[in-house]
Design a protein around this motif. Sequence first.
Motif, PDB file in Angstrom:
ATOM      1  N   MET A   1       3.949  17.033 128.315  1.00  0.00           N
ATOM      2  CA  MET A   1       5.361  17.459 128.873  1.00  0.00           C
ATOM      3  C   MET A   1       5.823  16.311 129.610  1.00  0.00           C
ATOM      4  O   MET A   1       5.115  15.833 130.549  1.00  0.00           O
ATOM      5  CB  MET A   1       5.235  18.737 129.550  1.00  0.00           C
ATOM      6  CG  MET A   1       6.434  19.087 130.382  1.00  0.00           C
ATOM      7  SD  MET A   1       6.582  20.369 131.588  1.00  0.00           S
ATOM      8  CE  MET A   1       5.657  19.751 132.648  1.00  0.00           C
ATOM      9  N   LYS A   2       6.803  15.932 129.108  1.00  0.00           N
ATOM     10  CA  LYS A   2       7.539  14.883 130.100  1.00  0.00           C
ATOM     11  C   LYS A   2       9.113  14.901 129.823  1.00  0.00           C
ATOM     12  O   LYS A   2       9.550  15.442 128.973  1.00  0.00           O
ATOM     13  CB  LYS A   2       6.995  13.479 129.290  1.00  0.00           C
ATOM     14  CG  LYS A   2       7.720  13.433 127.928  1.00  0.00           C
ATOM     15  CD  LYS A   2       7.020  11.864 127.193  1.00  0.00           C
ATOM     16  CE  LYS A   2       7.483  11.767 125.670  1.00  0.00           C
ATOM     17  NZ  LYS A   2       7.240  10.465 125.155  1.00  0.00           N
ATOM     18  N   GLN A   3       9.766  14.392 130.771  1.00  0.00           N
ATOM     19  CA  GLN A   3      11.445  14.111 130.810  1.00  0.00           C
ATOM     20  C   GLN A   3      11.613  12.745 130.376  1.00  0.00           C
ATOM     21  O   GLN A   3      11.140  11.859 130.682  1.00  0.00           O
ATOM     22  CB  GLN A   3      11.709  14.392 132.143  1.00  0.00           C
ATOM     23  CG  GLN A   3      11.718  16.067 132.719  1.00  0.00           C
ATOM     24  CD  GLN A   3      12.690  16.761 132.255  1.00  0.00           C
ATOM     25  OE1 GLN A   3      13.689  16.228 131.527  1.00  0.00           O
ATOM     26  NE2 GLN A   3      12.959  17.734 132.434  1.00  0.00           N
ATOM     27  N   GLN A   4      12.569  12.905 129.503  1.00  0.00           N
ATOM     28  CA  GLN A   4      12.885  11.745 128.968  1.00  0.00           C
ATOM     29  C   GLN A   4      14.534  11.845 128.549  1.00  0.00           C
ATOM     30  O   GLN A   4      14.979  12.499 128.093  1.00  0.00           O
ATOM     31  CB  GLN A   4      12.360  11.121 127.750  1.00  0.00           C
ATOM     32  CG  GLN A   4      12.577   9.763 126.916  1.00  0.00           C
ATOM     33  CD  GLN A   4      11.748   9.380 126.079  1.00  0.00           C
ATOM     34  OE1 GLN A   4      10.968   9.947 125.828  1.00  0.00           O
ATOM     35  NE2 GLN A   4      12.292   8.529 125.271  1.00  0.00           N
ATOM     36  N   ASP A   5      15.380  10.926 129.292  1.00  0.00           N
ATOM     37  CA  ASP A   5      16.977  11.160 129.147  1.00  0.00           C
ATOM     38  C   ASP A   5      17.321  12.417 129.367  1.00  0.00           C
ATOM     39  O   ASP A   5      18.129  12.841 128.388  1.00  0.00           O
ATOM     40  CB  ASP A   5      17.258  10.425 127.866  1.00  0.00           C
ATOM     41  CG  ASP A   5      16.787   9.065 127.815  1.00  0.00           C
ATOM     42  OD1 ASP A   5      16.785   8.262 128.734  1.00  0.00           O
ATOM     43  OD2 ASP A   5      16.276   8.459 126.516  1.00  0.00           O
ATOM     44  N   GLY A   6      17.119  13.212 130.393  1.00  0.00           N
ATOM     45  CA  GLY A   6      17.348  14.552 130.502  1.00  0.00           C
ATOM     46  C   GLY A   6      16.683  15.632 129.754  1.00  0.00           C
ATOM     47  O   GLY A   6      17.325  16.649 129.598  1.00  0.00           O
ATOM     48  N   VAL A   7      16.065  15.289 128.827  1.00  0.00           N
ATOM     49  CA  VAL A   7      15.403  16.120 127.742  1.00  0.00           C
ATOM     50  C   VAL A   7      14.033  16.204 128.053  1.00  0.00           C
ATOM     51  O   VAL A   7      13.145  15.467 128.303  1.00  0.00           O
ATOM     52  CB  VAL A   7      15.515  15.512 126.306  1.00  0.00           C
ATOM     53  CG1 VAL A   7      15.053  16.501 125.605  1.00  0.00           C
ATOM     54  CG2 VAL A   7      17.136  15.338 125.988  1.00  0.00           C
ATOM     55  N   LEU A   8      13.604  17.865 128.147  1.00  0.00           N
ATOM     56  CA  LEU A   8      12.140  17.949 128.203  1.00  0.00           C
ATOM     57  C   LEU A   8      11.520  18.039 127.004  1.00  0.00           C
ATOM     58  O   LEU A   8      11.958  18.744 125.970  1.00  0.00           O
ATOM     59  CB  LEU A   8      12.035  19.410 129.040  1.00  0.00           C
ATOM     60  CG  LEU A   8      10.688  19.697 129.029  1.00  0.00           C
ATOM     61  CD1 LEU A   8      10.074  19.084 130.176  1.00  0.00           C
ATOM     62  CD2 LEU A   8      10.806  21.330 129.541  1.00  0.00           C
TER      63      LEU A   8
END
Length: 302
Positions: free
Chosen positions: A1-8
């Motif tokens: 799980m990671k957050q990237q540019d406001g997307v999970l």
Amino acid sequence: MKQQDGVLHLTAALKKYPHTQGLIEGAIAEPGLRLDCQVVEPIHRAFAPMARSQAYDVSEMAIVTFLQAKAYGKPLVMLPSVLAARLQQGCIVYNRRRGPLGVIDLPGARVGVRAYTQTTGMWVRAILDGTYGVASDKIEWITFEGGHLEEYRDPAFVTRAPTGKEMLQMLLDGEIDAAIFGNDLPDHEDIAPLIPDPAAADQVWYGQHGFYPTNHVAVMRSDIAQADPETARGVYRLLRRGKDATPDPVAARKRVPDGIEAMRGALEMIIRHCERQQLLPRKIGVDEVFADSLALLGAEAR
């Protein structure tokens, strides 16, 4: 799980079916949520890592594996979405070169199955028991792998094949009398269905029960689902939208349904036969299985 540019981004292990293709390819998405799907072939190789150590955030999983994981307290949530189901009576085969063999001959016979806990094996045994009156413990089961849960131990009437042996070759050589195959059903001139006209027999079974036998469901890590129930709801919506995007959504939902009520009958039968086949270390009720889904998804889970 990671957050990237406001997307999970959630890691996921899913097999490509018509109803998952859009999710895997990214054509079906949910605002703020993406499933980063990994190729695991065959897909059952993802089940043990997910059950034992929650190797993915979201995963396809055999229903028997999930029920065992639930019984052993693994931190997984089952979303009420069937990913794979099929009619099963063509999955048990024999070597016709060695003479005729029928269901009546199975008590005392040696029958191969990849693992005693394999869901296809559970369903074939359930049908042999419920439809033909042949109980699981009347057959000598020969296996080639252990279960996906390390805690589980096979019953006494289950024997492991010698190291290096392969099920199809043992069937051809007469070392076993019959065998259960899943997606790897062999295409060999000597191999024939043990149940005559299995397609017709399956239609009779379907007419009696009204559902396709559930093989695989969707699961996710409990910590992710419980920390943010909206994430669980987003994954569930993606799975539902995948079925809506198939050429025949009605047929897709009939075969691989979503929702607690649509899944209840199959799950009741699965649990009953898992208990009869000594697959579970404790009793599990249908409501216990669905409790997490209902708490997380609310009315959407129905």
